[in-house]
Design a protein around this motif. Structure first.
Motif, PDB file in Angstrom:
ATOM      1  N   PRO A  62       4.224  -4.508  10.072  1.00 47.20           N
ATOM      2  CA  PRO A  62       3.922  -3.115  10.398  1.00 47.20           C
ATOM      3  C   PRO A  62       5.118  -2.311  10.889  1.00 47.20           C
ATOM      4  CG  PRO A  62       3.059  -4.590  12.097  1.00 47.20           C
ATOM      5  CD  PRO A  62       3.533  -5.456  10.964  1.00 47.20           C
ATOM      6  N   SER A  63       6.197  -2.992  11.253  1.00 42.36           N
ATOM      7  CA  SER A  63       7.366  -2.268  11.764  1.00 42.36           C
ATOM      8  C   SER A  63       8.265  -1.746  10.644  1.00 42.36           C
ATOM      9  CB  SER A  63       8.188  -3.172  12.693  1.00 42.36           C
ATOM     10  OG  SER A  63       8.762  -4.242  11.967  1.00 42.36           O
ATOM     11  N   TYR A  64       7.982  -2.131   9.401  1.00 41.92           N
ATOM     12  CA  TYR A  64       8.857  -1.711   8.293  1.00 41.92           C
ATOM     13  C   TYR A  64       8.077  -0.843   7.317  1.00 41.92           C
ATOM     14  CZ  TYR A  64      12.343  -1.685   4.659  1.00 41.92           C
ATOM     15  OH  TYR A  64      13.263  -1.260   3.732  1.00 41.92           O
ATOM     16  N   LYS A  65       8.608   0.330   7.043  1.00 40.14           N
ATOM     17  CA  LYS A  65       7.997   1.245   6.089  1.00 40.14           C
ATOM     18  C   LYS A  65       9.100   1.951   5.294  1.00 40.14           C
ATOM     19  CE  LYS A  65       3.871   2.218   8.877  1.00 40.14           C
ATOM     20  NZ  LYS A  65       4.072   1.088   9.808  1.00 40.14           N
ATOM     21  N   GLU A  66       8.711   2.546   4.171  1.00 38.30           N
ATOM     22  CA  GLU A  66       9.613   3.363   3.380  1.00 38.30           C
ATOM     23  C   GLU A  66       8.879   4.642   3.006  1.00 38.30           C
ATOM     24  OE1 GLU A  66      11.254   1.215   0.071  1.00 38.30           O
ATOM     25  OE2 GLU A  66      11.982  -0.423   1.331  1.00 38.30           O
ATOM     26  N   TRP A  67       9.663   5.717   2.755  1.00 34.83           N
ATOM     27  CA  TRP A  67       9.065   7.022   2.479  1.00 34.83           C
ATOM     28  C   TRP A  67       9.739   7.709   1.297  1.00 34.83           C
ATOM     29  CZ3 TRP A  67      10.608   5.283   7.254  1.00 34.83           C
ATOM     30  CH2 TRP A  67       9.588   5.048   8.195  1.00 34.83           C
TER      31      TRP A  67
ATOM     32  N   VAL B 231       5.081  10.586   1.138  1.00 37.02           N
ATOM     33  CA  VAL B 231       4.398   9.356   0.759  1.00 37.02           C
ATOM     34  C   VAL B 231       5.011   8.175   1.513  1.00 37.02           C
ATOM     35  CG1 VAL B 231       3.591   7.957  -1.179  1.00 37.02           C
ATOM     36  CG2 VAL B 231       4.144  10.370  -1.537  1.00 37.02           C
ATOM     37  N   GLN B 232       4.150   7.318   2.022  1.00 37.42           N
ATOM     38  CA  GLN B 232       4.600   6.161   2.802  1.00 37.42           C
ATOM     39  C   GLN B 232       4.172   4.863   2.137  1.00 37.42           C
ATOM     40  OE1 GLN B 232       4.274   5.921   7.296  1.00 37.42           O
ATOM     41  NE2 GLN B 232       2.609   4.538   6.737  1.00 37.42           N
ATOM     42  N   MET B 233       5.089   3.903   2.088  1.00 32.62           N
ATOM     43  CA  MET B 233       4.767   2.536   1.687  1.00 32.62           C
ATOM     44  C   MET B 233       4.813   1.658   2.922  1.00 32.62           C
ATOM     45  SD  MET B 233       6.661  -0.190  -0.791  1.00 32.62           S
ATOM     46  CE  MET B 233       7.801  -0.560   0.520  1.00 32.62           C
ATOM     47  N   SER B 234       3.763   0.880   3.143  1.00 26.00           N
ATOM     48  CA  SER B 234       3.666   0.029   4.325  1.00 26.00           C
ATOM     49  C   SER B 234       3.755  -1.438   3.930  1.00 26.00           C
ATOM     50  CB  SER B 234       2.341   0.273   5.047  1.00 26.00           C
ATOM     51  OG  SER B 234       2.198   1.631   5.386  1.00 26.00           O
ATOM     52  N   PHE B 235       4.693  -2.172   4.548  1.00 29.34           N
ATOM     53  CA  PHE B 235       4.830  -3.601   4.333  1.00 29.34           C
ATOM     54  C   PHE B 235       3.805  -4.344   5.181  1.00 29.34           C
ATOM     55  CE2 PHE B 235       8.642  -2.502   2.278  1.00 29.34           C
ATOM     56  CZ  PHE B 235       9.165  -3.626   1.658  1.00 29.34           C
TER      57      PHE B 235
ATOM     58  N   PRO C 275       0.818  -1.219   0.000  1.00 29.86           N
ATOM     59  CA  PRO C 275       0.000   0.000   0.000  1.00 29.86           C
ATOM     60  C   PRO C 275       0.852   1.269   0.000  1.00 29.86           C
ATOM     61  CG  PRO C 275      -0.801  -1.564   1.640  1.00 29.86           C
ATOM     62  CD  PRO C 275       0.510  -2.090   1.152  1.00 29.86           C
ATOM     63  N   ILE C 276       0.405   2.247  -0.773  1.00 32.44           N
ATOM     64  CA  ILE C 276       1.063   3.547  -0.895  1.00 32.44           C
ATOM     65  C   ILE C 276       0.063   4.618  -0.470  1.00 32.44           C
ATOM     66  CG2 ILE C 276       2.067   5.216  -2.498  1.00 32.44           C
ATOM     67  CD1 ILE C 276       3.872   2.865  -2.277  1.00 32.44           C
ATOM     68  N   ASP C 277       0.484   5.493   0.450  1.00 34.66           N
ATOM     69  CA  ASP C 277      -0.418   6.540   0.922  1.00 34.66           C
ATOM     70  C   ASP C 277       0.344   7.842   1.140  1.00 34.66           C
ATOM     71  OD1 ASP C 277      -2.962   4.960   1.492  1.00 34.66           O
ATOM     72  OD2 ASP C 277      -1.507   3.863   2.728  1.00 34.66           O
ATOM     73  N   ILE C 278      -0.313   8.954   0.854  1.00 38.87           N
ATOM     74  CA  ILE C 278       0.230  10.253   1.231  1.00 38.87           C
ATOM     75  C   ILE C 278      -0.151  10.496   2.683  1.00 38.87           C
ATOM     76  CG2 ILE C 278       0.082  12.754   0.859  1.00 38.87           C
ATOM     77  CD1 ILE C 278      -0.327  12.158  -2.116  1.00 38.87           C
ATOM     78  N   ILE C 279       0.844  10.574   3.560  1.00 41.83           N
ATOM     79  CA  ILE C 279       0.556  10.733   4.986  1.00 41.83           C
ATOM     80  C   ILE C 279       0.691  12.178   5.455  1.00 41.83           C
ATOM     81  CG2 ILE C 279       1.145   8.345   5.528  1.00 41.83           C
ATOM     82  CD1 ILE C 279       3.836   9.392   6.673  1.00 41.83           C
ATOM     83  N   LEU C 280       1.288  13.025   4.608  1.00 40.08           N
ATOM     84  CA  LEU C 280       1.414  14.435   4.964  1.00 40.08           C
ATOM     85  C   LEU C 280       1.545  15.249   3.685  1.00 40.08           C
ATOM     86  CD1 LEU C 280       1.817  16.612   7.202  1.00 40.08           C
ATOM     87  CD2 LEU C 280       4.275  16.207   6.983  1.00 40.08           C
TER      88      LEU C 280
END
Length: 201
Positions: free
Chosen positions: A160-165, A153-157, A140-145
Motif C-alpha cells: 500500500p505504500s507504493y503507487k504510480e500516477w 489516475v492511480q495504480m495501486s500495488f 488496480p487502476i482507478d481515477i482518483i480525481l
C-alpha cells in the motif's frame, strides 16, 4: 562468499546468454533485472525470449516488457525511438506468442504517448492500464480525481505504500507520469523529460 557473473567482467551478450541458460546463475546480488534494462541488449533478449530451450525465456520477456513500458511512459524522445527500433527487431520473432503480445502492447503504448484528441473516462483508464501494467504486473487502476481539464489516475500495488500516477488531459490525451507524491503535497512530483536550459542559452 557468493560470486555473481558481473564480478567476472562487463555485461555483454556472451554473459547474458551464459546466465540465461543456467538456472542457478545470478548476474548481481540484487535487482538483476535492472542491469538488463538497456536498449543495446534488445536483439539478445528478444532472441533468448523466443528460444523454447532457454529456461529463463519467460523471465527475460517480463524484464524486457517492464523496461520498455517504463521507458515509454517517461516519454524521453531517444527512448521512444529506441522502442520503435526494438519493435522492428521483434518482427522476426512474432511467431512467438509472448513476443507477439509484447509487440501489440508496445505499439499501443507508443500510440498512447503520441495521441492527440479528446479523451473520455474509459479511454483514460485504458491508457493507464496499458502504460502502468504489463506482463509481470496487473494492479488496480482507478481515477482518483477528475477536473474540467484532466483525469488523475492511480495504480495501486499490493504494497500500500507504493503507487504510480498518470495525469491525462481530457482535451488532448497528453499524459504525465509520476511515482512520487511527497506527504502533504497537493499533487505528485511530475517527471519532466524536457531538458532545462539556462536563461539566455
Amino acid at each position: 562468499m557468493e560470486r555473481y557473473l558481473l564480478d567476472e567482467g562487463v555485461l555483454d551478450e556472451v554473459m547474458i546468454r551464459r546466465w540465461a541458460f543456467d538456472l542457478e546463475a545470478e548476474l548481481v546480488q540484487q535487482d538483476e533485472d535492472l542491469v538488463l534494462h538497456d536498449w543495446s541488449f534488445a536483439a539478445t533478449i528478444l532472441d533468448l525470449a523466443a528460444d523454447p530451450s532457454c529456461p529463463k525465456a519467460e523471465y527475460l520477456l517480463e524484464i524486457w516488457d517492464d523496461f520498455t513500458r517504463n521507458s515509454t511512459v517517461h516519454q524521453v524522445p531517444s527512448d521512444l525511438e529506441a522502442a520503435r527500433q526494438a519493435l522492428s527487431l521483434a518482427e522476426a520473432y512474432k511467431h512467438h506468442s509472448g513476443i507477439a503480445r509484447w509487440i501489440a502492447d508496445q505499439r499501443e503504448r507508443l500510440k498512447c504517448v503520441s495521441r492527440t484528441g479528446p479523451t473520455d473516462r474509459a479511454t483514460a483508464l485504458w491508457m493507464a492500464d496499458m502504460m502502468l501494467n504489463g506482463l509481470a504486473r496487473s494492479c488496480p487502476i482507478d481515477i482518483i480525481l477528475e477536473t474540467a481539464a484532466d483525469f488523475l489516475v492511480q495504480m495501486s500495488f499490493p504494497n500500500p505504500s507504493y503507487k504510480e500516477w498518470l495525469l491525462i488531459s481530457k482535451a488532448t490525451g497528453g499524459l504525465r507520469y509520476s511515482r512520487y507524491w511527497p506527504e502533504g503535497a497537493a499533487e505528485p512530483s511530475w517527471f519532466d523529460p524536457k531538458p532545462r536550459h539556462r536563461a539566455g542559452s
